[in-house]
Design a protein around this motif. Structure first.
Motif, PDB file in Angstrom:
ATOM      1  N   LEU A 171      -1.593   4.480   5.922  1.00  0.00           N
ATOM      2  CA  LEU A 171      -0.519   4.036   5.129  1.00  0.00           C
ATOM      3  C   LEU A 171      -0.562   4.699   3.645  1.00  0.00           C
ATOM      4  N   GLY A 172      -1.667   5.616   3.443  1.00  0.00           N
ATOM      5  CA  GLY A 172      -1.605   6.025   1.985  1.00  0.00           C
ATOM      6  C   GLY A 172      -2.852   5.637   1.348  1.00  0.00           C
ATOM      7  N   ALA A 173      -3.709   4.470   1.494  1.00  0.00           N
ATOM      8  CA  ALA A 173      -4.872   4.021   0.688  1.00  0.00           C
ATOM      9  C   ALA A 173      -5.932   5.068   0.644  1.00  0.00           C
ATOM     10  N   GLN A 174      -6.353   5.453  -0.407  1.00  0.00           N
ATOM     11  CA  GLN A 174      -7.387   6.580  -0.727  1.00  0.00           C
ATOM     12  C   GLN A 174      -8.908   6.126  -0.492  1.00  0.00           C
TER      13      GLN A 174
ATOM     14  N   THR B 232       0.832  -1.235   0.048  1.00  0.00           N
ATOM     15  CA  THR B 232       0.085   0.109   0.042  1.00  0.00           C
ATOM     16  C   THR B 232       0.876   1.280   0.006  1.00  0.00           C
ATOM     17  N   GLN B 233       1.898   1.441   0.837  1.00  0.00           N
ATOM     18  CA  GLN B 233       2.771   2.471   0.950  1.00  0.00           C
ATOM     19  C   GLN B 233       3.397   2.703  -0.374  1.00  0.00           C
ATOM     20  N   LEU B 234       4.109   1.661  -0.886  1.00  0.00           N
ATOM     21  CA  LEU B 234       5.039   1.547  -1.976  1.00  0.00           C
ATOM     22  C   LEU B 234       4.421   2.152  -3.175  1.00  0.00           C
ATOM     23  N   ALA B 235       3.196   1.701  -3.335  1.00  0.00           N
ATOM     24  CA  ALA B 235       2.204   1.977  -4.615  1.00  0.00           C
ATOM     25  C   ALA B 235       1.705   3.478  -4.332  1.00  0.00           C
ATOM     26  N   ALA B 236       1.254   3.956  -3.173  1.00  0.00           N
ATOM     27  CA  ALA B 236       1.000   5.383  -2.868  1.00  0.00           C
ATOM     28  C   ALA B 236       2.313   6.307  -2.934  1.00  0.00           C
ATOM     29  N   ALA B 237       3.501   5.912  -2.699  1.00  0.00           N
ATOM     30  CA  ALA B 237       4.612   6.514  -2.945  1.00  0.00           C
ATOM     31  C   ALA B 237       5.122   6.769  -4.234  1.00  0.00           C
ATOM     32  N   GLY B 238       4.559   5.877  -5.084  1.00  0.00           N
ATOM     33  CA  GLY B 238       4.742   5.937  -6.691  1.00  0.00           C
ATOM     34  C   GLY B 238       3.792   6.947  -7.330  1.00  0.00           C
TER      35      GLY B 238
END
Length: 317
Positions: free
Chosen positions: A185-188, A160-166
């Protein structure tokens, strides 16, 4: 030294606290004084001997290695002949053999310098889950839609974090209890699998839970989307979740929608990449709970029962 030992396959009670000799580092080995060790499904597979095909590697009648555990964070105690990358006193994290003990052996190519901004318990949550997520996510473009199934667990929390960071728009699939964690963790967006079906169209689907038919998931992909299957704990006794992988790969051969089943091995280069992201503040381990070494069986039981969000960690005095 104190260690968790296992002499037979079975449920968590086959794990017990005992005394074993401190392993001696041979040529090319690093002896790590363990400060913390992660809990992952690899430990469960070795503990139960399931799926049965895994016993070709684990040991046919009993585990080849009495001491379980792979994720490790600690301090280098000594090194064998030929090791130049590390020296006694270095704080490291990575993958070891028999991490549920006061000391464990590791190869230099499976270790890296511990992230400076993490405790040992936090660092032990990273290696196996973090590297698996790194390989699963790969490269994402800003604005891509990513669905992470099993987002509230060890691998899922990193994915979740890696995808959001991208720069991707991340939809997390988890239980009601883990909604707050995955959003932090960044999930929208969040799909609560206990209340609603999977819907939408995605450029990347990462399925960590491993129980849904690949054909169903491919139907949620965009025209050139990709489906990444990570492990899987369902299925029968012989092949477990691995049983769906060949069919999934064959189904993707004749479609624009790619199906990937990556094999993730913990390597120094990937650990270095994760450390850079962690020290930059882009990624952080989500430690759900810690346990003393004597409660390792409880930790594995909680993992399977999904009693805690994020990654579970065993701490060692």
């Amino acid at each position: 030294m104190r260690a968790i030992v296992q002499d037979e396959y079975g449920p968590p009670h086959v794990l017990s606290l005992g005394e074993v000799p401190i392993p001696a580092p041979g040529a090319g080995d690093v002896l790590v004084r363990v400060r913390a060790a992660g809990v992952d499904y690899g430990v469960w597979h070795v503990m139960t001997g399931l799926p049965l095909i895994g016993r070709l590697g684990f040991g046919l009648r009993r585990p080849r290695s009495r001491v379980p555990g792979m994720d490790v964070a600690g301090v280098v105690e000594s090194v064998g002949a030929g090791v130049t990358a590390f020296r006694p006193g270095d704080e490291v994290y990575g993958a070891a053999t028999g991490a549920y003990a006061q000391f464990a052996l590791a190869r230099p190519g499976k270790l890296a310098r511990k992230p400076a901004n993490l405790s040992f318990a936090e660092a032990a949550a990273v290696p196996v889950s973090g590297v698996t997520a790194l390989k699963a996510v790969g490269k994402v473009a800003a604005g891509e839609k990513v669905l992470v199934i099993g987002a509230g667990g060890g691998v899922g929390s990193f994915a979740t974090q890696l995808a959001a960071a991208g720069g991707a728009h991340v939809t997390a699939v988890c239980s009601t209890a883990k909604d707050g964690l995955v959003r932090s963790l960044g999930a929208q967006a969040v799909i609560d699998y206990t209340r609603e079906p999977l819907t939408g169209t995605y450029d990347l689907i990462i399925d960590i839970a491993g129980r849904r038919p690949p054909a169903l998931l491919r139907g949620l992909l965009s025209e050139r989307g990709r489906l990444v299957l990570v492990g899987g704990e369902g299925g029968g006794r012989w092949f477990g979740g691995l049983g769906r992988l060949p069919a999934a790969r064959l189904g993707g051969l004749f479609a624009r929608r790619r199906v990937e089943t990556p094999i993730s091995l913990t390597r120094t280069a990937d650990l270095d990449a994760l450390r850079d992201l962690i020290e930059a503040g882009a990624v952080r381990p989500a430690v759900g709970r810690t346990y003393p070494l004597a409660e390792a069986a409880t930790a594995v039981g909680d993992l399977v029962a999904r009693n805690a969000p994020g990654k579970l960690v065993i701490t060692i005095d």
